[in-house]
Design an enzyme around this catalytic site. Structure first.
Site, short mmCIF file in Angstrom:
data_model
loop_
_atom_site.label_atom_id
_atom_site.label_comp_id
_atom_site.label_asym_id
_atom_site.label_seq_id
_atom_site.Cartn_x
_atom_site.Cartn_y
_atom_site.Cartn_z
N LYS A 112 11.60 -19.79 -2.85
CA LYS A 112 11.57 -18.36 -3.20
C LYS A 112 12.87 -17.96 -3.91
O LYS A 112 12.85 -17.24 -4.92
CB LYS A 112 11.42 -17.55 -1.92
CG LYS A 112 10.96 -16.15 -2.12
CD LYS A 112 10.72 -15.57 -0.74
CE LYS A 112 10.05 -14.26 -0.73
NZ LYS A 112 9.98 -13.71 0.63
N GLU A 117 3.87 -0.09 -0.35
CA GLU A 117 3.59 -1.09 -1.36
C GLU A 117 2.92 -0.40 -2.53
O GLU A 117 2.14 0.54 -2.35
CB GLU A 117 2.67 -2.17 -0.79
CG GLU A 117 3.37 -2.99 0.26
CD GLU A 117 2.52 -4.14 0.77
OE1 GLU A 117 1.58 -4.56 0.07
OE2 GLU A 117 2.81 -4.62 1.87
N LYS A 170 9.99 5.25 13.15
CA LYS A 170 9.19 4.36 12.30
C LYS A 170 7.79 4.13 12.86
O LYS A 170 6.78 4.36 12.20
CB LYS A 170 9.94 3.04 12.14
CG LYS A 170 9.17 1.97 11.40
CD LYS A 170 8.99 2.31 9.95
CE LYS A 170 8.01 1.37 9.29
NZ LYS A 170 7.88 1.55 7.88
N CYS A 178 1.12 -3.12 7.41
CA CYS A 178 1.91 -2.20 8.24
C CYS A 178 1.10 -1.44 9.28
O CYS A 178 1.38 -1.55 10.47
CB CYS A 178 2.65 -1.24 7.32
SG CYS A 178 3.73 -2.14 6.21
N LYS A 233 -0.66 -3.54 12.16
CA LYS A 233 0.37 -4.19 12.99
C LYS A 233 1.18 -3.16 13.78
O LYS A 233 1.44 -3.33 14.97
CB LYS A 233 1.26 -4.99 12.04
CG LYS A 233 2.64 -5.33 12.53
CD LYS A 233 3.38 -6.17 11.51
CE LYS A 233 4.11 -5.40 10.45
NZ LYS A 233 5.29 -4.66 10.82
C1 UGA Z 1 2.69 2.30 4.94
C2 UGA Z 1 3.40 3.66 5.00
O1 UGA Z 1 2.70 4.59 4.17
C3 UGA Z 1 4.86 3.56 4.53
O2 UGA Z 1 5.52 4.79 4.69
C4 UGA Z 1 5.56 2.49 5.40
O3 UGA Z 1 6.91 2.30 4.99
C5 UGA Z 1 4.82 1.18 5.26
O4 UGA Z 1 3.44 1.36 5.69
C6 UGA Z 1 5.50 0.15 6.12
O5 UGA Z 1 5.57 0.34 7.33
O6 UGA Z 1 6.12 -0.79 5.58
P1 UGA Z 1 1.56 0.82 2.99
O7 UGA Z 1 1.08 -0.07 4.08
O8 UGA Z 1 2.21 0.22 1.79
O9 UGA Z 1 2.64 1.90 3.56
O10 UGA Z 1 0.30 1.62 2.45
P2 UGA Z 1 -0.30 3.10 2.49
O11 UGA Z 1 -0.23 3.67 1.14
O12 UGA Z 1 0.30 3.89 3.58
O13 UGA Z 1 -1.83 2.78 2.82
C7 UGA Z 1 -2.21 2.10 4.02
C8 UGA Z 1 -3.71 1.99 4.13
O14 UGA Z 1 -4.28 3.26 4.41
C9 UGA Z 1 -4.41 1.49 2.86
O15 UGA Z 1 -5.40 0.54 3.23
C10 UGA Z 1 -5.05 2.72 2.28
O16 UGA Z 1 -6.21 2.44 1.53
C11 UGA Z 1 -5.39 3.50 3.54
N1 UGA Z 1 -5.50 4.95 3.32
C12 UGA Z 1 -4.43 5.69 2.94
C13 UGA Z 1 -6.73 5.57 3.53
O17 UGA Z 1 -7.73 4.93 3.88
N2 UGA Z 1 -6.82 6.93 3.33
C14 UGA Z 1 -5.76 7.67 2.95
O18 UGA Z 1 -5.93 8.90 2.81
C15 UGA Z 1 -4.55 7.04 2.74
#
Ligand code: UGA
Length: 435
Positions: free
Chosen positions: A35, A159, A208, A264, A267
């Site tokens: 990496k 992400e 968090k 995220c 988990k």
């Molecule tokens: C999430 C959090 O939003 C971040 O703030 C956090 O830092 C991150 O986890 C982490 O702990 O590292 P992420 O997993 O990248 O971020 O993605 P999200 O955009 O939050 O979406 C998560 C899931 O929820 C996706 O599968 C998305 O499709 C779903 N989702 C999101 C819905 O089904 N409906 C919504 O209205 C929003």
């Protein structure tokens, strides 16, 4: 400031790169030699908009270095971020052995006091443990025990918009009991001009897990409401809009669908349940959040079976594999559960995703057919599923798609299209929470 970031996963790589871009001298460390070699060649191992450009810029400006030399990075840095993985163990607790190893490494290598910042997602009270390890150090050059400082600084980036989230955060949370550490963290984040909330260490750690679990709860809530909408003839998009107009609720994270995925939320919700349990609280609400999330995939599959009857021998097209758009990440993606069930039922699956094809091949191997572009998917299928709301799918030529399909069944797991328009075009169309 001289900064070391240990671990070049999502959080470490984005944080290290952005700290460099903010003017610091950053050394990113990883034990994975391959990496580090890839990164030093200017290639980025993950798909994240804007990240490759920022890495190249800061590597050529010599503000950002990638190395496997842990000892050197520790000795040269004033602030050390721990950003190693904390993957779930079989029962759902976070595996903190990588965090402990890094803390042990710092304790044995550092000859001067360091500010050690915990950035990976960890259970509350992890910093206490880190401190315990750091206190057992070999001392400075005169053998005098060194007092390192420990800070909790959880990361909230998403992400797909990680760089932007890091550089323009809603809030920065810093947990510390020490004034010097507070000043250093304040200086480090100053260029972002963002609100910094200083708290005690335990509260920062808890913020968090509480934040991610709350967002997951919001998603499961709207999905549960979507199920009531389907039974009563209401439209979840309108309901979400009406709810979201209340500032106290907000429209964000009220998109009904096939449930949340990614590395995220699944988990962290599980970990928060375990943390609460270990501390004597049964977080039943979060258990229900998980159950609703799992149920969304099952209900979606039921809709498919109710419409096209037996799955055995049918060909199903899948558009979208990543857990959400703008990422190639498929960890805990709803597409995995859905495709595996289709395969178990004897269906043939052909699929396409703009970024996640490489990852999909390592998951499904030769069990599904991989298409080179989105228009190769609908050809001769009995049903077409939309599982990720990529922009390019929203603009797909539906007339062209319909002509290619064996039968015009479309199952939209992300409410991307208008049901009336779809039916007017002759599709048999099912979505979430809308009739
Ligand atoms: C999430 C959090 O939003 C971040 O703030 C956090 O830092 C991150 O986890 C982490 O702990 O590292 P992420 O997993 O990248 O971020 O993605 P999200 O955009 O939050 O979406 C998560 C899931 O929820 C996706 O599968 C998305 O499709 C779903 N989702 C999101 C819905 O089904 N409906 C919504 O209205 C929003």
């Amino acid at each position: 400031m001289k900064v070391a970031v240990i671990g070049t996963g999502y959080v470490g790589l984005v944080a290290g790169t952005c700290f460099a871009d903010m003017g610091n001298d950053v050394i990113c460390v990883d034990i994975d030699e391959k990496k580090i070699k890839t990164l030093n060649e200017g290639k980025v191992p993950i798909y994240e908009p804007g990240l490759d450009k920022l890495i190249k810029k800061n590597v050529s400006a010599k503000k950002l270095i990638f190395t496997t030399n842990f000892d050197d990075a520790i000795r040269k840095s004033e602030v050390i971020f721990i950003a190693v993985g904390t993957p779930p163990k079989p029962k759902g607790d976070a595996d903190l052995s990588y965090v402990e190893n890094v803390a042990r490494g710092i304790a044995s290598v550092a000859k001067k006091p360091k500010i050690v910042v915990e950035k990976s997602t960890v259970p509350v009270q992890t910093c206490k443990r880190i401190m315990q390890v750091l206190d057992c150090n070999e001392g400075d050059d005169n053998g005098k025990c060194i007092k390192h400082l420990v800070v909790s600084n959880p990361e909230f980036l998403r992400e797909g918009s990680a760089v932007d989230d890091f550089l323009h955060p809603d809030r920065i949370v810093v947990g510390t009991d020490d004034e010097k550490a507070e000043k250093v963290m304040d200086k480090l984040y100053k260029p972002l001009n963002s609100k910094i909330l200083f708290t005690d260490i335990q509260s920062a750690e808890l913020i968090k897990h509480a934040s991610n679990s709350f967002l997951a709860t919001k998603i499961s809530f709207i999905n549960a409401v979507a199920n009531v909408c389907e039974k009563t003839g209401a439209d979840i998009e309108k309901v979400a809009e009406g709810m979201g107009l209340d500032d106290r609720i907000g429209r964000n994270f009220l998109n009904a669908g096939i449930g949340y995925g990614g590395f995220c939320f699944p988990k962290d919700v599980e970990a928060f349940i375990r943390i609460s349990d270990k501390n004597g609280y049964d977080f039943k609400l979060l258990k229900e959040v998980q159950a609703v999330n799992k149920g969304q995939r099952e209900l979606f599959l039921k809709k498919i079976e109710d419409s096209i009857w037996n799955l055995n021998g049918k060909t199903i097209g899948v558009l979208g594999l990543a857990f959400k758009p703008n990422t190639d990440d498929m960890r805990f993606a709803p597409s995995i559960d859905i495709i595996n069930t289709l395969l178990e039922e004897g269906a043939k699956v052909k699929a396409y995703d703009p970024e996640a094809m490489g990852r999909a091949k390592t998951i499904f191997k030769d069990k599904i057919e991989y298409c080179d572009d989105m228009y190769a998917v609908p050809k001769d299928v009995d049903a077409l599923l939309f599982l990720t709301e990529w922009d390019e799918f929203k603009k797909i030529d539906l007339e062209k798609v319909k002509k290619m399909m064996k039968q015009p069944f479309v199952f939209d797991g992300r409410n991307m299209f208008n049901p009336k328009d779809m039916r007017a075009m002759g599709f048999k169309y099912e979505s979430i929470g809308r009739l």
